[in-house]
Structures are given as structure tokens and as C-alpha cells.
Design a protein around this motif. Structure first.
Motif, PDB file in Angstrom:
ATOM      1  N   GLU A   4      12.025 -13.722  10.257  1.00  0.00           N
ATOM      2  CA  GLU A   4      11.273 -15.496   9.730  1.00  0.00           C
ATOM      3  C   GLU A   4       9.931 -14.916  10.145  1.00  0.00           C
ATOM      4  O   GLU A   4       8.716 -15.264   9.694  1.00  0.00           O
ATOM      5  CB  GLU A   4      11.542 -16.809   9.251  1.00  0.00           C
ATOM      6  N   LYS A   5       9.560 -14.924  11.664  1.00  0.00           N
ATOM      7  CA  LYS A   5       8.060 -15.263  11.843  1.00  0.00           C
ATOM      8  C   LYS A   5       7.292 -13.411  11.804  1.00  0.00           C
ATOM      9  O   LYS A   5       6.520 -13.153  11.297  1.00  0.00           O
ATOM     10  CB  LYS A   5       8.060 -14.807  13.920  1.00  0.00           C
ATOM     11  N   ARG A   6       8.067 -12.690  11.768  1.00  0.00           N
ATOM     12  CA  ARG A   6       8.015 -11.399  11.544  1.00  0.00           C
ATOM     13  C   ARG A   6       7.819 -11.425   9.484  1.00  0.00           C
ATOM     14  O   ARG A   6       6.531 -10.698   8.853  1.00  0.00           O
ATOM     15  CB  ARG A   6       8.855  -9.728  11.890  1.00  0.00           C
ATOM     16  N   LEU A   7       7.986 -11.374   8.573  1.00  0.00           N
ATOM     17  CA  LEU A   7       7.819 -11.818   7.447  1.00  0.00           C
ATOM     18  C   LEU A   7       7.139 -12.787   7.326  1.00  0.00           C
ATOM     19  O   LEU A   7       5.520 -11.715   6.216  1.00  0.00           O
ATOM     20  CB  LEU A   7       8.942 -11.937   6.937  1.00  0.00           C
ATOM     21  N   GLU A   8       6.794 -13.849   8.239  1.00  0.00           N
ATOM     22  CA  GLU A   8       5.479 -14.195   7.796  1.00  0.00           C
ATOM     23  C   GLU A   8       3.897 -13.858   8.301  1.00  0.00           C
ATOM     24  O   GLU A   8       2.676 -13.477   7.948  1.00  0.00           O
ATOM     25  CB  GLU A   8       5.296 -15.922   8.876  1.00  0.00           C
ATOM     26  N   LEU A   9       4.308 -13.050   9.376  1.00  0.00           N
ATOM     27  CA  LEU A   9       3.398 -12.378  10.620  1.00  0.00           C
ATOM     28  C   LEU A   9       2.572 -10.879   9.103  1.00  0.00           C
ATOM     29  O   LEU A   9       1.914 -10.980   8.501  1.00  0.00           O
ATOM     30  CB  LEU A   9       3.506 -11.237  11.392  1.00  0.00           C
ATOM     31  N   LYS A  11       3.427 -11.142   5.988  1.00  0.00           N
ATOM     32  CA  LYS A  11       2.505 -11.888   4.688  1.00  0.00           C
ATOM     33  C   LYS A  11       1.254 -11.382   4.997  1.00  0.00           C
ATOM     34  O   LYS A  11      -0.681 -11.908   3.886  1.00  0.00           O
ATOM     35  CB  LYS A  11       3.503 -13.316   4.025  1.00  0.00           C
ATOM     36  N   LYS A  12       0.634 -12.468   6.331  1.00  0.00           N
ATOM     37  CA  LYS A  12      -0.600 -12.630   7.024  1.00  0.00           C
ATOM     38  C   LYS A  12      -1.438 -11.450   6.786  1.00  0.00           C
ATOM     39  O   LYS A  12      -2.591 -11.196   6.440  1.00  0.00           O
ATOM     40  CB  LYS A  12      -0.617 -13.521   8.296  1.00  0.00           C
ATOM     41  N   ASP A  15      -2.153  -9.983   3.326  1.00  0.00           N
ATOM     42  CA  ASP A  15      -3.501 -10.825   2.693  1.00  0.00           C
ATOM     43  C   ASP A  15      -4.380 -11.046   3.038  1.00  0.00           C
ATOM     44  O   ASP A  15      -5.603 -10.952   2.145  1.00  0.00           O
ATOM     45  CB  ASP A  15      -3.338 -12.528   2.513  1.00  0.00           C
ATOM     46  N   ASP A  44      11.856  -5.726   4.526  1.00  0.00           N
ATOM     47  CA  ASP A  44      10.626  -6.982   4.664  1.00  0.00           C
ATOM     48  C   ASP A  44       9.967  -7.278   3.619  1.00  0.00           C
ATOM     49  O   ASP A  44       9.311  -7.915   2.901  1.00  0.00           O
ATOM     50  CB  ASP A  44       9.777  -6.712   6.268  1.00  0.00           C
ATOM     51  N   LEU A  48       9.898 -10.356   0.813  1.00  0.00           N
ATOM     52  CA  LEU A  48       8.538 -10.111   0.277  1.00  0.00           C
ATOM     53  C   LEU A  48       8.629 -10.421  -1.038  1.00  0.00           C
ATOM     54  O   LEU A  48       7.341 -10.633  -1.208  1.00  0.00           O
ATOM     55  CB  LEU A  48       7.207 -10.075   1.267  1.00  0.00           C
ATOM     56  N   THR A  63       0.071  -9.732  -1.910  1.00  0.00           N
ATOM     57  CA  THR A  63       1.452 -10.763  -2.239  1.00  0.00           C
ATOM     58  C   THR A  63       2.138 -10.751  -3.136  1.00  0.00           C
ATOM     59  O   THR A  63       1.064 -10.799  -3.952  1.00  0.00           O
ATOM     60  CB  THR A  63       1.908 -12.020  -1.432  1.00  0.00           C
TER      61      THR A  63
END
Length: 153
Positions: A4-9, A11-12, A15, A44, A48, A63
Motif C-alpha cells: 500500500e505504501k509503495r502504491l501510494e509512493l 502515485k506521487k 503525478d 503495481d 493503479l 494516473t
């Protein structure tokens, strides 16, 4: 780092940077202390729902939210290309002209008002003239450049 943290990273990163390949994404993650395999990154990207977009001949990941923004910007660019004859900047304002009696200024103003382009505060429209209001002269200069590039494309 968990998934989850990797996916959030990811995305950031996508973006904020123009990442063209999975290898570039792997390198960027590695620089941030995340070790992953190409297969993991591939999963991943699929998870996403990342898409590839093209700007100025370069493809890069975006994204789904950014894809909607990109489509709206493309629509605005097409509208400008098809309808705008000139633009003049006066301080923090851009005066945009369209063919006489085209009645298109309101439609273009509406597209710009709903675009969430940060350099645009609002618009005022007549039949064939649109005034684009920006916060600063620098923002107005960016908008003028955007319009000129859209006219030329």
C-alpha cells in the motif's frame, strides 16, 4: 515497504514526474530506498490503472485522475486552435479574440473556468472576446503562452 505504501509512493511519483518506462520508475523508487522487481512494478502499474499519455512527442505514465485532466486540457487546446484568432496580455489579464459574431467566447470561458488551471482566477466573456483573469503577471504570461501554443498546434 509494504504494498500500500509503495502504491501510494508510485502515485506521487507519477503525478509529480514524467516517468516514461517501468525501468525509470524502478530507478526512481530505488533512489527513494524502495527495492522492487520489474514484475512487481508491472503489477503495481496495472493495479493503479496507470495510463500512458503523450505530450510534446513524449509518452509518460499518468494516473486516471490526471488522464481526465489531460483530456480536458486537450479539449481546451482544440477549442482554442479552432476558434481563437489572437491573444493580447495586459498586466494580469489576457484578451482573447475570436471571429466576429462567433458567439464562442462564453463556451471557451466556461471550459477554462471549470478546468482547474491554477493560473486562471476566472473569465469574462462577450460574443467574440474573452478576458482571462490571472493572479499575477507571471501567471498571465503562462496562460498567453499556452494559448499561443494551442493556436499553433
Amino acid at each position: 515497504m509494504n504494498r500500500e505504501k509503495r502504491l501510494e509512493l508510485i502515485k506521487k511519483i507519477v503525478d509529480s514526474e514524467k516517468i516514461s518506462t517501468q525501468e525509470e520508475l524502478l530507478e526512481t523508487l530505488k533512489k527513494r530506498g524502495v527495492n522492487a522487481t520489474q514484475a512487481t512494478i508491472s503489477r503495481d502499474i496495472k493495479s493503479l490503472g496507470l495510463f500512458k499519455s503523450m505530450k510534446n512527442g513524449t509518452k509518460y505514465y499518468i494516473t486516471p485522475y490526471k488522464q481526465k485532466e489531460a483530456k480536458k486540457i486537450n479539449k481546451i487546446q482544440e477549442a482554442i486552435h479552432d476558434n481563437v484568432t489572437s491573444v493580447e496580455r495586459i498586466a494580469w489579464l489576457n484578451i482573447v479574440r475570436m471571429p466576429l459574431n462567433s458567439n464562442y467566447a462564453n463556451a471557451l470561458g466556461s471550459l477554462l473556468d471549470t478546468s482547474n488551471i491554477p493560473e486562471i482566477v476566472g473569465t469574462l466573456a462577450g460574443n467574440d472576446t474573452l478576458v482571462i483573469i490571472s493572479k499575477s503577471e507571471d501567471d498571465a504570461a503562462k496562460i498567453k503562452q499556452f494559448i499561443l501554443e494551442s493556436i499553433d498546434n
